[in-house]
Design a protein around this motif. Structure first.
Motif, mmCIF file in Angstrom:
data_model
loop_
_atom_site.group_PDB
_atom_site.id
_atom_site.type_symbol
_atom_site.label_atom_id
_atom_site.label_comp_id
_atom_site.label_asym_id
_atom_site.label_seq_id
_atom_site.Cartn_x
_atom_site.Cartn_y
_atom_site.Cartn_z
ATOM 1 N N GLY A 1 47.340 51.468 35.991
ATOM 2 C CA GLY A 1 48.750 50.284 35.848
ATOM 3 C C GLY A 1 48.577 49.433 35.206
ATOM 4 N N LEU A 2 47.371 48.554 36.621
ATOM 5 C CA LEU A 2 47.346 47.210 36.303
ATOM 6 C C LEU A 2 47.035 46.961 34.760
ATOM 7 C CD1 LEU A 2 45.898 46.718 39.508
ATOM 8 C CD2 LEU A 2 47.554 45.378 38.941
ATOM 9 N N ARG A 3 45.374 47.132 34.181
ATOM 10 C CA ARG A 3 45.155 46.859 32.633
ATOM 11 C C ARG A 3 46.917 47.392 31.482
ATOM 12 N NH1 ARG A 3 41.012 50.123 34.757
ATOM 13 N NH2 ARG A 3 40.808 51.466 34.135
ATOM 14 N N ALA B 1 48.338 34.164 34.377
ATOM 15 C CA ALA B 1 46.773 34.446 35.064
ATOM 16 C C ALA B 1 45.634 35.227 34.987
ATOM 17 C CB ALA B 1 46.362 33.683 37.079
ATOM 18 N N ALA B 2 46.786 36.678 35.028
ATOM 19 C CA ALA B 2 45.134 37.925 35.010
ATOM 20 C C ALA B 2 45.670 38.071 33.514
ATOM 21 C CB ALA B 2 47.198 38.506 34.941
ATOM 22 N N LEU C 1 53.654 43.073 33.777
ATOM 23 C CA LEU C 1 52.696 42.810 35.500
ATOM 24 C C LEU C 1 53.630 42.515 36.501
ATOM 25 C CD1 LEU C 1 49.936 42.755 36.475
ATOM 26 C CD2 LEU C 1 49.402 40.864 36.036
ATOM 27 N N ALA C 2 54.997 41.381 36.639
ATOM 28 C CA ALA C 2 55.712 40.802 37.059
ATOM 29 C C ALA C 2 56.265 42.156 37.759
ATOM 30 C CB ALA C 2 56.712 39.924 37.399
ATOM 31 N N ALA D 1 45.499 40.145 43.889
ATOM 32 C CA ALA D 1 44.395 39.414 43.326
ATOM 33 C C ALA D 1 44.336 39.227 41.992
ATOM 34 C CB ALA D 1 42.596 40.250 43.912
ATOM 35 N N VAL D 2 44.926 40.528 41.348
ATOM 36 C CA VAL D 2 44.458 40.627 39.970
ATOM 37 C C VAL D 2 45.305 39.437 39.169
ATOM 38 C CG1 VAL D 2 45.517 42.196 37.897
ATOM 39 C CG2 VAL D 2 43.986 42.519 39.585
ATOM 40 N N THR D 3 46.702 39.610 40.124
ATOM 41 C CA THR D 3 47.899 38.528 39.458
ATOM 42 C C THR D 3 47.154 37.037 39.311
ATOM 43 O OG1 THR D 3 49.234 40.143 40.221
ATOM 44 C CG2 THR D 3 50.634 37.773 39.862
ATOM 45 N N ARG D 4 45.861 37.138 40.344
ATOM 46 C CA ARG D 4 45.794 35.261 40.497
ATOM 47 C C ARG D 4 44.094 35.183 39.724
ATOM 48 N NH1 ARG D 4 49.159 37.109 44.747
ATOM 49 N NH2 ARG D 4 50.123 35.729 45.147
#
Ligand SMILES: CC#C[C@H]1NC(N)=Nc2cc3[nH]c(NC)nc3cc21
Length: 369
Positions: free
Chosen positions: A345-347, A13-14, A355-356, A256-259
Motif C-alpha cells: 500500500g505504501l509503495r 521525502a518518500a 502518501l499523505a 518512516a517511509v514518509t521521512r
C-alpha cells in the motif's frame, strides 16, 4: 555499484524504488521478516514468500554460535541451508552481542563475549564479522558497529559513534566486492543531530552502497525517532537505499517511509504472532482475550491470509489458550501478510503521489479499532 538501486517516483521525502541483488530484486519500500537462526520462526520459507516478502534478515551472532558460519558454508551457504532462494541481509553481530551475550568485553579492535547458548568464549572484530557474512553468502552485509547503549550522554554517544566509524572503514576494507553483493554502513549518533551528521559524513566519505540508521526504537519514543530521522535522512545520498534497523510497529513504518526510509526489519510481527497478538489494519488484537472465545467472525474479513480466510476468532483464541503449535503458525502468517500488504500500500501510494492521504486513512483506521 555492485548492486542496482533505481527510484522512479517520489512523494515528498518518500521514494519508490527497486533494489537488484544476486538473489533477486526487492520492491522498495520493503519490510524484511527476521530469520534470526536461519528460520522465520513458525514459518516454512515457501510460506514466507507467499506473504510477499522478497528479502529476509539473518544474524551473524546466532549463526556463528550455532551451527557456525563454516558449517553453513560447507553446506552451500545460508540460502541453500534454509531453502530460501531470494535475497538475504545479515546483521553484523554487534547489536545481538549487546542484547544477548554474557561477559562482554569491548576494546578498540572488537568485542569478546560468552555465548548465551553454552557460555563458550567468542570474539567479533570488523574483519571476522565480514568474514562470517561472506561465509553465509549474504546479499547485503552490514558493517560491524559498536551499539551505543540508550540513553547515552553526548560524550558517550560521540565516543561510541567514532569507534563505529573506524570499524566501518575496517569493514569496508575487509569486504570482498562481487556482483550482486554489497555492504551497508550504519549511521550512529544516538539522538544527537550533530553526531548523526558527523556519522553520515564519515560513512559517505568511506563510501557504501546503502546506509542503515541504527540506534532508534530503543525507548526514545516515536516522536523523537521521527525527529532524528528528519535530521538524518536528508543528508544521506539520494541514490542509495536507506534501512531503519529494528523498526517497527505499523505506524512507525508509515511515518518512516514518509521521512525517506526504504527498508525495515522488525521482530514484532513474528514475535507478537507467537504470543497471540495480531497486527491488523484496525490496530493490534490480542487473541488470548476472552472476548474472542465465541466470536465466529474472521480476525479481519478484508484479509486474504490463511488465518483470516480459514478460521474464526474463536478458533484462534482456542489455539492460543490450548498452547497449540498451529496458533503461532497462523498468527505469524497473518502478521507477516499484513506487514507486506501495508508495504504494498505504501509503495502504491508513493507511486501515485497520495502518501499523505494513505497515511491519514491508515491513522483513522488504526484509531477506529
Ligand atoms: C546502536 C545501534 C545499532 C544497530 N546496529 C546493528 N548492527 N544492528 C542493529 C539491530 C537493531 N535492532 C533494533 N531493534 C530496536 N535496533 C537495532 C540497532 C542496530
Amino acid at each position: 555499484m555492485t548492486i542496482g538501486f533505481e527510484t522512479w517516483a517520489k512523494d515528498g521525502a518518500a521514494r519508490r524504488g527497486r533494489l537488484t541483488l544476486a538473489h533477486g530484486t526487492i520492491e522498495t519500500p520493503a519490510f524484511m521478516p527476521v530469520g534470526t537462526a536461519a528460520t522465520v520462526k513458525a514459518m516454512r520459507p515457501e510460506s514466507v514468500a507467499e506473504t510477499g516478502a522478497e528479502i529476509l534478515l539473518g544474524n551473524t551472532y546466532h549463526l556463528m554460535l550455532r551451527p557456525t558460519a563454516e558449517r553453513i558454508a560447507e553446506l552451500g551457504g545460508l540460502h541453500r541451508f534454509m531453502n530460501w532462494n531470494k535475497p538475504i541481509l545479515t546483521d553484523s553481530g554487534g547489536f545481538q552481542v549487546m542484547s544477548l551475550a554474557g561477559r562482554r568485553k569491548l576494546d578498540k579492535d572488537g568485542v569478546t563475549f560468552q555465548s548465551h547458548i553454552d557460555g563458550s568464549k567468542h570474539r567479533l572484530t570488523p574483519e571476522r564479522s565480514i568474514e562470517i557474512q561472506h561465509l553465509l553468502g549474504s546479499d547485503i552485509t552490514m558493517a560491524f558497529d559498536e551499539c551505543t547503549p540508550h540513553p547515552a550522554t553526548h560524550e558517550q554517544a560521540a565516543d561510541s559513534m567514532r569507534l563505529s566509524m573506524k570499524w566501518a572503514a575496517r569493514s569496508k576494507e575487509a569486504f570482498t566486492d562481487r556482483p550482486g553483493h554489497t555492504l551497508f554502513g550504519i549511521v550512529q549518533g544516538s539522538v544527537y543531530d550533530d553526531l548523526r551528521r558527523e556519522s553520515v559524513e564519515a560513512l559517505t566519505g568511506i563510501g557504501f552502497e546503502g546506509y542503515a540508521v541504527g540506534g532508534l526504537a530503543v525507548g526514545e519514543g516515536q516522536e523523537e525517532m521521527f525527529r532524528v530521522l528528519e535530521a538524518t535522512t536528508p543528508h544521506l545520498p539520494d541514490d542509495a537505499p536507506r534501512y531503519l534497523m529494528g523498526v517497527g510497529k505499523p505506524g512507525d513504518l508509515v511515518g518512516a517511509v514518509t521521512r525517506g526510509i526504504d527498508m525495515f526489519d522488525c521482530v514484532l510481527p513474528s514475535r507478537s504472532g507467537r504470543t497471540g497478538q495480531a497486527q491488523t489494519r484496525r490496530g493490534p488484537v490480542n487473541l488470548r482475550n476472552a472476548r474472542h472465545a465465541a466470536d465466529p467472525r474472521p480476525l479481519d474479513a478484508d484479509c486474504a491470509c490463511p488465518a483470516c480466510t480459514g478460521y474464526s476468532r474463536a478458533y484462534l483464541h482456542h489455539l492460543q489458550k490450548a498452547d497449540e503449535i498451529l496458533g503461532p503458525m497462523l498468527l505469524t502468517w497473518h502478521n507477516l501478510h499484513y506487514y507486506q500488504e501495508l508495504m504494498a500500500g505504501l509503495r502504491g501510494a508513493v507511486e501515485a503521489g497520495t502518501l499523505a492521504d494513505f497515511a491519514a486513512a491508515f491513522a483513522e483506521q488504526q484509531a477506529a479499532g
